[in-house]
Motif scaffolding. Sequence first.
Motif, PDB file in Angstrom:
ATOM      1  N   MET A 234      -8.164   5.265  -2.007  1.00 47.66           N
ATOM      2  CA  MET A 234      -7.878   5.659  -3.378  1.00 47.66           C
ATOM      3  C   MET A 234      -6.764   4.823  -4.023  1.00 47.66           C
ATOM      4  O   MET A 234      -6.581   4.874  -5.239  1.00 47.66           O
ATOM      5  CB  MET A 234      -7.477   7.139  -3.416  1.00 47.66           C
ATOM      6  CG  MET A 234      -8.498   8.068  -2.810  1.00 47.66           C
ATOM      7  SD  MET A 234      -7.917   9.779  -2.810  1.00 47.66           S
ATOM      8  CE  MET A 234      -9.076  10.522  -1.669  1.00 47.66           C
ATOM      9  N   HIS A 235      -6.015   4.105  -3.183  1.00 44.09           N
ATOM     10  CA  HIS A 235      -4.908   3.271  -3.688  1.00 44.09           C
ATOM     11  C   HIS A 235      -3.908   4.092  -4.499  1.00 44.09           C
ATOM     12  O   HIS A 235      -3.414   3.640  -5.535  1.00 44.09           O
ATOM     13  CB  HIS A 235      -5.441   2.119  -4.528  1.00 44.09           C
ATOM     14  CG  HIS A 235      -6.098   1.047  -3.726  1.00 44.09           C
ATOM     15  ND1 HIS A 235      -6.696  -0.050  -4.299  1.00 44.09           N
ATOM     16  CD2 HIS A 235      -6.272   0.899  -2.393  1.00 44.09           C
ATOM     17  CE1 HIS A 235      -7.204  -0.826  -3.357  1.00 44.09           C
ATOM     18  NE2 HIS A 235      -6.951  -0.272  -2.181  1.00 44.09           N
ATOM     19  N   GLN A 236      -3.575   5.275  -4.019  1.00 43.78           N
ATOM     20  CA  GLN A 236      -2.659   6.138  -4.758  1.00 43.78           C
ATOM     21  C   GLN A 236      -1.211   5.671  -4.684  1.00 43.78           C
ATOM     22  O   GLN A 236      -0.392   6.052  -5.516  1.00 43.78           O
ATOM     23  CB  GLN A 236      -2.770   7.579  -4.250  1.00 43.78           C
ATOM     24  CG  GLN A 236      -4.058   8.260  -4.643  1.00 43.78           C
ATOM     25  CD  GLN A 236      -4.037   9.744  -4.375  1.00 43.78           C
ATOM     26  OE1 GLN A 236      -3.064  10.282  -3.858  1.00 43.78           O
ATOM     27  NE2 GLN A 236      -5.121  10.414  -4.716  1.00 43.78           N
TER      28      GLN A 236
ATOM     29  N   LYS B  54       4.280  11.043   5.034  1.00 39.32           N
ATOM     30  CA  LYS B  54       3.589  10.087   5.895  1.00 39.32           C
ATOM     31  C   LYS B  54       3.381  10.695   7.272  1.00 39.32           C
ATOM     32  O   LYS B  54       4.262  11.371   7.805  1.00 39.32           O
ATOM     33  CB  LYS B  54       4.419   8.805   5.999  1.00 39.32           C
ATOM     34  CG  LYS B  54       3.719   7.690   6.773  1.00 39.32           C
ATOM     35  CD  LYS B  54       4.470   6.383   6.642  1.00 39.32           C
ATOM     36  CE  LYS B  54       3.749   5.270   7.405  1.00 39.32           C
ATOM     37  NZ  LYS B  54       4.373   3.950   7.204  1.00 39.32           N
ATOM     38  N   PRO B  55       2.209  10.480   7.882  1.00 42.16           N
ATOM     39  CA  PRO B  55       1.947  11.054   9.205  1.00 42.16           C
ATOM     40  C   PRO B  55       2.934  10.562  10.263  1.00 42.16           C
ATOM     41  O   PRO B  55       3.512   9.482  10.150  1.00 42.16           O
ATOM     42  CB  PRO B  55       0.525  10.583   9.525  1.00 42.16           C
ATOM     43  CG  PRO B  55      -0.077  10.248   8.212  1.00 42.16           C
ATOM     44  CD  PRO B  55       1.049   9.758   7.349  1.00 42.16           C
ATOM     45  N   ARG B  56       3.094  11.386  11.295  1.00 38.77           N
ATOM     46  CA  ARG B  56       3.909  11.047  12.456  1.00 38.77           C
ATOM     47  C   ARG B  56       2.983  10.839  13.662  1.00 38.77           C
ATOM     48  O   ARG B  56       1.799  11.181  13.596  1.00 38.77           O
ATOM     49  CB  ARG B  56       4.907  12.161  12.744  1.00 38.77           C
ATOM     50  CG  ARG B  56       5.870  12.449  11.607  1.00 38.77           C
ATOM     51  CD  ARG B  56       6.885  13.524  12.018  1.00 38.77           C
ATOM     52  NE  ARG B  56       6.213  14.750  12.396  1.00 38.77           N
ATOM     53  CZ  ARG B  56       5.856  15.711  11.553  1.00 38.77           C
ATOM     54  NH1 ARG B  56       6.083  15.570  10.250  1.00 38.77           N
ATOM     55  NH2 ARG B  56       5.243  16.807  11.983  1.00 38.77           N
TER      56      ARG B  56
ATOM     57  N   TYR C 105       0.800  -1.219   0.000  1.00 44.92           N
ATOM     58  CA  TYR C 105       0.000   0.000   0.000  1.00 44.92           C
ATOM     59  C   TYR C 105       0.840   1.280   0.000  1.00 44.92           C
ATOM     60  O   TYR C 105       0.299   2.363  -0.213  1.00 44.92           O
ATOM     61  CB  TYR C 105      -0.935   0.020   1.209  1.00 44.92           C
ATOM     62  CG  TYR C 105      -2.033  -1.006   1.129  1.00 44.92           C
ATOM     63  CD1 TYR C 105      -3.144  -0.808   0.314  1.00 44.92           C
ATOM     64  CD2 TYR C 105      -1.953  -2.196   1.847  1.00 44.92           C
ATOM     65  CE1 TYR C 105      -4.151  -1.756   0.232  1.00 44.92           C
ATOM     66  CE2 TYR C 105      -2.958  -3.154   1.773  1.00 44.92           C
ATOM     67  CZ  TYR C 105      -4.053  -2.931   0.970  1.00 44.92           C
ATOM     68  OH  TYR C 105      -5.047  -3.871   0.881  1.00 44.92           O
ATOM     69  N   GLU C 106       2.145   1.159   0.261  1.00 45.10           N
ATOM     70  CA  GLU C 106       3.035   2.318   0.214  1.00 45.10           C
ATOM     71  C   GLU C 106       4.175   2.092  -0.768  1.00 45.10           C
ATOM     72  O   GLU C 106       5.293   2.561  -0.577  1.00 45.10           O
ATOM     73  CB  GLU C 106       3.601   2.604   1.608  1.00 45.10           C
ATOM     74  CG  GLU C 106       2.543   3.003   2.631  1.00 45.10           C
ATOM     75  CD  GLU C 106       3.136   3.310   3.988  1.00 45.10           C
ATOM     76  OE1 GLU C 106       4.327   3.005   4.196  1.00 45.10           O
ATOM     77  OE2 GLU C 106       2.410   3.853   4.842  1.00 45.10           O
TER      78      GLU C 106
END
Length: 397
Positions: free
Chosen positions: A155-157, A135-137, A125-126
């Motif tokens: 969204m599978h971006q 990416k969030p922390r 997924y990444e």
Amino acid sequence: MSIRQDNTDSNNGDGTGAASLMDLFRSDIYWNCRKEGQTSTGPRGRLENFLGQSGNNICADCGSPDPKWVSISLGVFICIKCSGVHRSLGVHISKVLSVKLDEWTDEQVDTLTGLGGNTEANMKYEAYIPDYIRKPRPDSSIEDRSDYIRRKYEMHQFFYSDEQLFCPFPYQGLPSPSGQGGPSSSQPSIPLEKRHYEKQTTSHRLYGLGQAFRNSWRKKDPEHKAPKKSSSSAGMIEFVGLIKVNVVKGTNLAVRDVMTSDPYVLLALGQQSVKTRVIKNNLNPVWNERLMLSIPEQIPPLRVIVYDKDTFSTDDFMGEAEIDIQPLVSAAIAHENSTLNEPKQLGKWEASKENTLVKDSIITLTDGKVIQEVSIKLQNVERGVLEIMLECVPLSQ
């Protein structure tokens, strides 16, 4: 070790030392096996062992340590803040369970371990995160978490697929279909919404070209249009806790199928919804099924709706009710760190003509848990009573 050495040294050929060593060896095997059984066997032990594997000890989405939640459908361990966003995606995308609060089965653990855990899921997924995405922390806002998680799973971006993409346009450095070469960058920019990409299902896939083209258009997203905003606002809301709803049973429910019904219960809290299983041919169903929802900061009432399941037509309405959970949440927050073991009444919602309670609903503190039992008449229907039990879990837990 010293005991083993002494037993070995005392073995002077009479067999006593060998027997003692064998007994000790068997004893060690017994206790080691017993110890392993306590930690490795059973769904809970297997789950905790899997949680301890590399990569699973941090949130798959923000990196927070010691995650206590799982998306069993995606195969990732996540923190409580990210779990709220996952719930807002809907169970068709992410079904969230608690490592500690839910009862796990062997089948559920098999499903989770079969997906490989955080490391394998993030490889999928990444796989391709554009440079402009961060990416969030652990300290990121709920808005940042929501935006990233929706891009990632809805969204599978950043998604990796075994099927490569086919590019119908000439690529830089390669000849065009007409035989005349030319870099693609010299052609007019084509708006993202007008581009069409196909998955090539035959053996004529352009592997390297398709991969490079996919990376290229992803990095150019901001030049053409702003990132897509979801119409659902649930993921943009701060959560104050979780509510565990045990749907106990229904009594004297309405008939919708000639002489009986196939009832199930849908629970809705804000933008979130979950439902029980269907019980066939029963007007007095006993679900005893526990469901969980995130509690938003602006606390809405809990909506309870009963339906009759139909195979070939729209499900029939069998009544509804609303429950104000604000008093329960307030009591849970006030007694969050309580160490009381004896039951204590914290509040009461009295039955009256102004509400649809069958009897008074008492909020109690039992074994450190804030619980409320509710027996309520269903509305907008000819008959029916529903019994449920609520438990509020503050965010810190």
